[in-house]
Design a protein around this motif. Structure first.
Motif: not given
Length: 89
Positions: A35-39, A46-47, A62-63, A69-72
């Motif tokens: 989630a973006m709340q935990h950017w 980590l992913l 999630g969004q 963002i996590a993948v990139r």
């Protein structure tokens, strides 16, 4: 959901842990919320660690933006180590 008494033995307890604590372990199924709340936690390493913990099933919830963002690796910070200096010795 209600379960008849005769089916209670089909229920299996579920547990939650962090990706950090799961390193070196493997689980039949893994659910990873993004989630973006935990950017600050949207890091590719980590992913990757979370995804590789799942033996048969991995579910990302999630969004789309957060997953992208996590993948990139958009939140990657440089690591400050002395590895180069140690190897040069």
């Amino acid at each position: 959901m209600a379960y008849p008494y005769g089916e209670l033995d089909t229920l299996v307890p579920a547990y939650a842990t962090t990706i950090h604590k799961s390193q070196g372990s493997e689980y039949p199924a893994v659910v990873i919320p993004l989630a973006m709340q935990h950017w600050t936690m949207l890091a590719r390493n980590l992913l990757y660690t979370g995804v590789t913990r799942g033996k048969r099933l991995v579910v990302l919830i999630g969004q789309r933006k957060a997953i992208g963002i996590a993948v990139r690796g958009g939140n990657m910070r440089p690591r400050w180590t002395k590895l180069r200096e140690w190897l040069a010795r």
